[in-house]
Design a protein around this motif. Structure first.
Motif, PDB file in Angstrom:
ATOM      1  N   ALA A   1      82.320-104.008  69.119  1.00 39.15           N
ATOM      2  CA  ALA A   1      83.019-105.067  68.380  1.00 39.15           C
ATOM      3  C   ALA A   1      84.329-104.538  67.787  1.00 39.15           C
ATOM      4  CB  ALA A   1      82.123-105.613  67.277  1.00 39.15           C
ATOM      5  N   GLY A   2      84.833-103.454  68.349  1.00 37.63           N
ATOM      6  CA  GLY A   2      86.034-102.816  67.812  1.00 37.63           C
ATOM      7  C   GLY A   2      87.313-103.490  68.240  1.00 37.63           C
ATOM      8  N   GLY A   3      88.379-102.942  67.721  1.00 40.72           N
ATOM      9  CA  GLY A   3      89.696-103.471  68.035  1.00 40.72           C
ATOM     10  C   GLY A   3      90.681-103.063  66.963  1.00 40.72           C
ATOM     11  N   PHE A   4      91.682-103.893  66.746  1.00 39.74           N
ATOM     12  CA  PHE A   4      92.772-103.554  65.834  1.00 39.74           C
ATOM     13  C   PHE A   4      93.031-104.703  64.865  1.00 39.74           C
ATOM     14  CE2 PHE A   4      93.292-100.982  69.527  1.00 39.74           C
ATOM     15  CZ  PHE A   4      93.758 -99.772  69.050  1.00 39.74           C
TER      16      PHE A   4
ATOM     17  N   ASN B   1      99.196 -94.295  63.800  1.00 39.87           N
ATOM     18  CA  ASN B   1      99.614 -93.055  63.140  1.00 39.87           C
ATOM     19  C   ASN B   1     100.643 -93.305  62.039  1.00 39.87           C
ATOM     20  OD1 ASN B   1      97.912 -91.607  64.802  1.00 39.87           O
ATOM     21  ND2 ASN B   1      99.520 -91.007  66.230  1.00 39.87           N
ATOM     22  N   ALA B   2     101.448 -94.348  62.213  1.00 40.44           N
ATOM     23  CA  ALA B   2     102.462 -94.697  61.211  1.00 40.44           C
ATOM     24  C   ALA B   2     101.877 -95.526  60.063  1.00 40.44           C
ATOM     25  CB  ALA B   2     103.605 -95.458  61.879  1.00 40.44           C
ATOM     26  N   GLY B   3     100.618 -95.915  60.187  1.00 36.29           N
ATOM     27  CA  GLY B   3      99.964 -96.653  59.111  1.00 36.29           C
ATOM     28  C   GLY B   3     100.153 -98.157  59.141  1.00 36.29           C
ATOM     29  N   PHE B   4     100.524 -98.713  60.290  1.00 35.21           N
ATOM     30  CA  PHE B   4     100.727-100.155  60.393  1.00 35.21           C
ATOM     31  C   PHE B   4      99.510-100.904  60.907  1.00 35.21           C
ATOM     32  CE2 PHE B   4     105.160 -98.581  60.716  1.00 35.21           C
ATOM     33  CZ  PHE B   4     105.599 -99.102  59.512  1.00 35.21           C
ATOM     34  N   VAL B   5      98.673-100.231  61.688  1.00 37.37           N
ATOM     35  CA  VAL B   5      97.447-100.862  62.175  1.00 37.37           C
ATOM     36  C   VAL B   5      96.260 -99.944  61.915  1.00 37.37           C
ATOM     37  CG1 VAL B   5      98.591-102.207  63.986  1.00 37.37           C
ATOM     38  CG2 VAL B   5      97.640 -99.983  64.551  1.00 37.37           C
ATOM     39  N   LEU B   6      95.102-100.564  61.831  1.00 36.01           N
ATOM     40  CA  LEU B   6      93.845 -99.838  61.715  1.00 36.01           C
ATOM     41  C   LEU B   6      93.030-100.159  62.952  1.00 36.01           C
ATOM     42  CD1 LEU B   6      92.988-100.658  57.987  1.00 36.01           C
ATOM     43  CD2 LEU B   6      93.944 -98.525  58.894  1.00 36.01           C
ATOM     44  N   SER B   7      92.266 -99.189  63.406  1.00 38.35           N
ATOM     45  CA  SER B   7      91.435 -99.421  64.588  1.00 38.35           C
ATOM     46  C   SER B   7      89.973 -99.225  64.228  1.00 38.35           C
ATOM     47  CB  SER B   7      91.837 -98.481  65.722  1.00 38.35           C
ATOM     48  OG  SER B   7      91.659 -97.134  65.338  1.00 38.35           O
ATOM     49  N   THR B   8      89.149 -99.986  64.922  1.00 38.13           N
ATOM     50  CA  THR B   8      87.706 -99.890  64.774  1.00 38.13           C
ATOM     51  C   THR B   8      87.137 -99.609  66.147  1.00 38.13           C
ATOM     52  OG1 THR B   8      87.817-101.559  63.039  1.00 38.13           O
ATOM     53  CG2 THR B   8      85.644-101.099  63.956  1.00 38.13           C
ATOM     54  N   ARG B   9      86.283 -98.609  66.236  1.00 36.63           N
ATOM     55  CA  ARG B   9      85.679 -98.254  67.520  1.00 36.63           C
ATOM     56  C   ARG B   9      84.413 -99.047  67.756  1.00 36.63           C
ATOM     57  NH1 ARG B   9      86.526 -91.798  68.081  1.00 36.63           N
ATOM     58  NH2 ARG B   9      87.410 -92.305  70.084  1.00 36.63           N
ATOM     59  N   GLY B  10      83.968 -99.008  68.975  1.00 37.01           N
ATOM     60  CA  GLY B  10      82.694 -99.633  69.314  1.00 37.01           C
ATOM     61  C   GLY B  10      82.852-100.952  70.030  1.00 37.01           C
TER      62      GLY B  10
ATOM     63  N   PRO C   1      90.333-107.172  69.940  1.00 36.67           N
ATOM     64  CA  PRO C   1      90.187-106.213  71.040  1.00 36.67           C
ATOM     65  C   PRO C   1      91.522-105.944  71.742  1.00 36.67           C
ATOM     66  CG  PRO C   1      88.558-107.976  71.211  1.00 36.67           C
ATOM     67  CD  PRO C   1      89.531-108.376  70.136  1.00 36.67           C
ATOM     68  N   MET C   2      91.678-104.735  72.199  1.00 35.52           N
ATOM     69  CA  MET C   2      92.908-104.350  72.878  1.00 35.52           C
ATOM     70  C   MET C   2      93.160-105.239  74.096  1.00 35.52           C
ATOM     71  SD  MET C   2      94.251-100.716  74.410  1.00 35.52           S
ATOM     72  CE  MET C   2      93.858 -99.863  72.918  1.00 35.52           C
TER      73      MET C   2
END
Length: 143
Positions: free
Chosen positions: A62-65, A51-60, A27-28
């Motif tokens: 239980a979301g985060g990075f 945007n640069a492709g280094f991290v992926l994010s998940t919403r919701g 989580p952020m």
């Protein structure tokens, strides 16, 4: 000098690199707390890194990075270039944003340019040779 934004980006990425691969998204709020980064800045920085492709994010709920690729494949140089742009201290030695200096008489004879090329090359070699995995391993070894 490394900007605060770059330091924040590196700290956030090191938090993510310290997580188990394939684990749940971080989580952020946890990244902000562990890396000591104001949430507003972190949102912007993580957006740029996504945007640069280094991290992926998940919403919701239980979301985060999480990292988009293994930590050993992401270098400090990659992150700093994403946040800051070219590593070169003067535009005439930049590999990605070359621009002739307005007040330069001759690039081939310019002692400043020759010195800055060495600085750029050595800086890039060190930053590109320092991965998130390597940095986290060094932190663990020092603890």
């Amino acid at each position: 000098m490394l900007t605060q934004r770059s330091r924040y980006a590196l700290r956030a990425m090191l938090v993510l690199a310290g997580e188990q691969a394939g684990g749940p998204p971080v989580p952020m709020s946890r990244i902000a707390t562990e890396a000591v980064i104001p949430r507003k800045f972190l949102e912007i920085i993580l957006g740029e890194l996504r945007n640069a492709g280094f991290v992926l994010s998940t919403r919701g709920k239980a979301g985060g990075f999480h990292l988009a690729r293994p930590a050993h494949l992401i270098s400090f140089g990659d992150i700093i270039r994403t946040i800051e742009g070219p590593l070169a201290l003067v535009p005439c030695v930049s590999r990605t944003a070359y621009k002739r200096c307005n007040d330069c008489r001759s690039e081939t004879d310019c002692a400043i340019r020759r010195a800055m090329m060495i600085v750029r090359d050595d800086t890039a070699r060190i930053l590109d040779g320092t991965s998130l995995a390597g940095a986290t391993a060094q932190e663990l070894a020092a603890a």
